[in-house]
Design a protein around this motif. Structure first.
Motif, PDB file in Angstrom:
ATOM      1  N   ASN A 205      54.636 -16.502  68.914  1.00  0.00           N
ATOM      2  CA  ASN A 205      53.825 -17.546  69.550  1.00  0.00           C
ATOM      3  C   ASN A 205      54.561 -18.888  69.529  1.00  0.00           C
ATOM      4  O   ASN A 205      55.344 -19.176  68.636  1.00  0.00           O
ATOM      5  CB  ASN A 205      52.452 -17.659  68.892  1.00  0.00           C
ATOM      6  N   ASN A 206      54.294 -19.682  70.535  1.00  0.00           N
ATOM      7  CA  ASN A 206      54.971 -20.968  70.677  1.00  0.00           C
ATOM      8  C   ASN A 206      54.539 -22.011  69.651  1.00  0.00           C
ATOM      9  O   ASN A 206      55.378 -22.787  69.207  1.00  0.00           O
ATOM     10  CB  ASN A 206      54.789 -21.515  72.091  1.00  0.00           C
ATOM     11  N   PRO A 207      53.268 -22.093  69.244  1.00  0.00           N
ATOM     12  CA  PRO A 207      52.908 -23.124  68.263  1.00  0.00           C
ATOM     13  C   PRO A 207      53.663 -22.987  66.937  1.00  0.00           C
ATOM     14  O   PRO A 207      54.100 -23.981  66.360  1.00  0.00           O
ATOM     15  CB  PRO A 207      51.400 -22.938  68.074  1.00  0.00           C
ATOM     16  N   GLU A 208      53.836 -21.766  66.472  1.00  0.00           N
ATOM     17  CA  GLU A 208      54.580 -21.561  65.224  1.00  0.00           C
ATOM     18  C   GLU A 208      56.058 -21.905  65.423  1.00  0.00           C
ATOM     19  O   GLU A 208      56.674 -22.534  64.572  1.00  0.00           O
ATOM     20  CB  GLU A 208      54.434 -20.108  64.760  1.00  0.00           C
ATOM     21  N   ALA A 209      56.614 -21.508  66.551  1.00  0.00           N
ATOM     22  CA  ALA A 209      58.014 -21.833  66.845  1.00  0.00           C
ATOM     23  C   ALA A 209      58.196 -23.339  66.967  1.00  0.00           C
ATOM     24  O   ALA A 209      59.188 -23.901  66.486  1.00  0.00           O
ATOM     25  CB  ALA A 209      58.460 -21.130  68.121  1.00  0.00           C
ATOM     26  N   LEU A 210      57.244 -24.029  67.583  1.00  0.00           N
ATOM     27  CA  LEU A 210      57.320 -25.482  67.727  1.00  0.00           C
ATOM     28  C   LEU A 210      57.281 -26.168  66.360  1.00  0.00           C
ATOM     29  O   LEU A 210      58.025 -27.123  66.120  1.00  0.00           O
ATOM     30  CB  LEU A 210      56.179 -25.993  68.614  1.00  0.00           C
ATOM     31  N   ARG A 211      56.459 -25.667  65.467  1.00  0.00           N
ATOM     32  CA  ARG A 211      56.389 -26.227  64.108  1.00  0.00           C
ATOM     33  C   ARG A 211      57.739 -26.080  63.409  1.00  0.00           C
ATOM     34  O   ARG A 211      58.233 -27.019  62.774  1.00  0.00           O
ATOM     35  CB  ARG A 211      55.293 -25.526  63.312  1.00  0.00           C
ATOM     36  N   CYS A 212      58.371 -24.929  63.553  1.00  0.00           N
ATOM     37  CA  CYS A 212      59.685 -24.710  62.936  1.00  0.00           C
ATOM     38  C   CYS A 212      60.758 -25.577  63.586  1.00  0.00           C
ATOM     39  O   CYS A 212      61.627 -26.119  62.897  1.00  0.00           O
ATOM     40  CB  CYS A 212      60.063 -23.237  63.025  1.00  0.00           C
ATOM     41  N   VAL A 213      60.695 -25.718  64.904  1.00  0.00           N
ATOM     42  CA  VAL A 213      61.667 -26.560  65.614  1.00  0.00           C
ATOM     43  C   VAL A 213      61.571 -27.996  65.137  1.00  0.00           C
ATOM     44  O   VAL A 213      62.592 -28.652  64.889  1.00  0.00           O
ATOM     45  CB  VAL A 213      61.441 -26.466  67.139  1.00  0.00           C
ATOM     46  N   ARG A 214      60.376 -28.498  64.989  1.00  0.00           N
ATOM     47  CA  ARG A 214      60.202 -29.878  64.512  1.00  0.00           C
ATOM     48  C   ARG A 214      60.754 -30.049  63.106  1.00  0.00           C
ATOM     49  O   ARG A 214      61.337 -31.089  62.781  1.00  0.00           O
ATOM     50  CB  ARG A 214      58.740 -30.275  64.579  1.00  0.00           C
ATOM     51  N   ALA A 215      60.569 -29.038  62.273  1.00  0.00           N
ATOM     52  CA  ALA A 215      61.115 -29.109  60.911  1.00  0.00           C
ATOM     53  C   ALA A 215      62.643 -29.094  60.939  1.00  0.00           C
ATOM     54  O   ALA A 215      63.296 -29.894  60.266  1.00  0.00           O
ATOM     55  CB  ALA A 215      60.585 -27.950  60.075  1.00  0.00           C
ATOM     56  N   ILE A 216      63.217 -28.206  61.742  1.00  0.00           N
ATOM     57  CA  ILE A 216      64.681 -28.106  61.816  1.00  0.00           C
ATOM     58  C   ILE A 216      65.279 -29.375  62.415  1.00  0.00           C
ATOM     59  O   ILE A 216      66.312 -29.867  61.948  1.00  0.00           O
ATOM     60  CB  ILE A 216      65.091 -26.859  62.631  1.00  0.00           C
ATOM     61  N   ALA A 217      64.622 -29.933  63.421  1.00  0.00           N
ATOM     62  CA  ALA A 217      65.135 -31.161  64.054  1.00  0.00           C
ATOM     63  C   ALA A 217      65.121 -32.334  63.083  1.00  0.00           C
ATOM     64  O   ALA A 217      65.932 -33.250  63.205  1.00  0.00           O
ATOM     65  CB  ALA A 217      64.318 -31.495  65.295  1.00  0.00           C
ATOM     66  N   GLY A 218      64.252 -32.316  62.100  1.00  0.00           N
ATOM     67  CA  GLY A 218      64.160 -33.406  61.136  1.00  0.00           C
ATOM     68  C   GLY A 218      65.085 -33.266  59.949  1.00  0.00           C
ATOM     69  O   GLY A 218      65.161 -34.169  59.106  1.00  0.00           O
ATOM     70  N   TRP A 219      65.797 -32.162  59.851  1.00  0.00           N
ATOM     71  CA  TRP A 219      66.696 -31.974  58.724  1.00  0.00           C
ATOM     72  C   TRP A 219      67.813 -33.002  58.755  1.00  0.00           C
ATOM     73  O   TRP A 219      68.347 -33.339  59.792  1.00  0.00           O
ATOM     74  CB  TRP A 219      67.333 -30.591  58.755  1.00  0.00           C
ATOM     75  N   GLN A 220      68.161 -33.483  57.590  1.00  0.00           N
ATOM     76  CA  GLN A 220      69.286 -34.398  57.431  1.00  0.00           C
ATOM     77  C   GLN A 220      70.401 -33.666  56.694  1.00  0.00           C
ATOM     78  O   GLN A 220      70.126 -32.842  55.824  1.00  0.00           O
ATOM     79  CB  GLN A 220      68.870 -35.628  56.614  1.00  0.00           C
ATOM     80  N   PRO A 221      71.651 -33.944  57.005  1.00  0.00           N
ATOM     81  CA  PRO A 221      72.733 -33.292  56.272  1.00  0.00           C
ATOM     82  C   PRO A 221      72.706 -33.693  54.803  1.00  0.00           C
ATOM     83  O   PRO A 221      72.272 -34.798  54.453  1.00  0.00           O
ATOM     84  CB  PRO A 221      74.003 -33.805  56.946  1.00  0.00           C
TER      85      PRO A 221
END
Length: 77
Positions: A37-53
């Protein structure tokens, strides 16, 4: 639970920043077909996009040498 490599995360972050979060969802679902489902994928994408090195490891502390006592002065004749 799943593991994301740095190259996969970079691909998702690049899609997120260049083309938007739904493009990043498409990339995530392409890399990880387990997302149904897209809502779960969107939640993961937002988390990954916010990662800092992670910060670079601190340099080794300077080597400490133990102080030595001075030899006592010899008496002058």
């Amino acid at each position: 639970m799943f593991t994301v490599s740095e190259s996969e995360a970079e691909t998702i972050r690049r899609a997120f920043h260049d083309r938007g979060e739904w493009s990043a969802v498409v990339e995530l679902r392409r890399l990880f077909p387990v997302f149904a489902n897209n809502p779960e994928a969107l939640r993961c994408v937002r988390a990954i996009a916010g990662w800092q090195p992670l910060p670079a490891p601190a340099a080794a502390p300077p080597k400490v040498t133990q102080l030595r006592r001075r030899k006592p002065a010899e008496p002058q004749p």
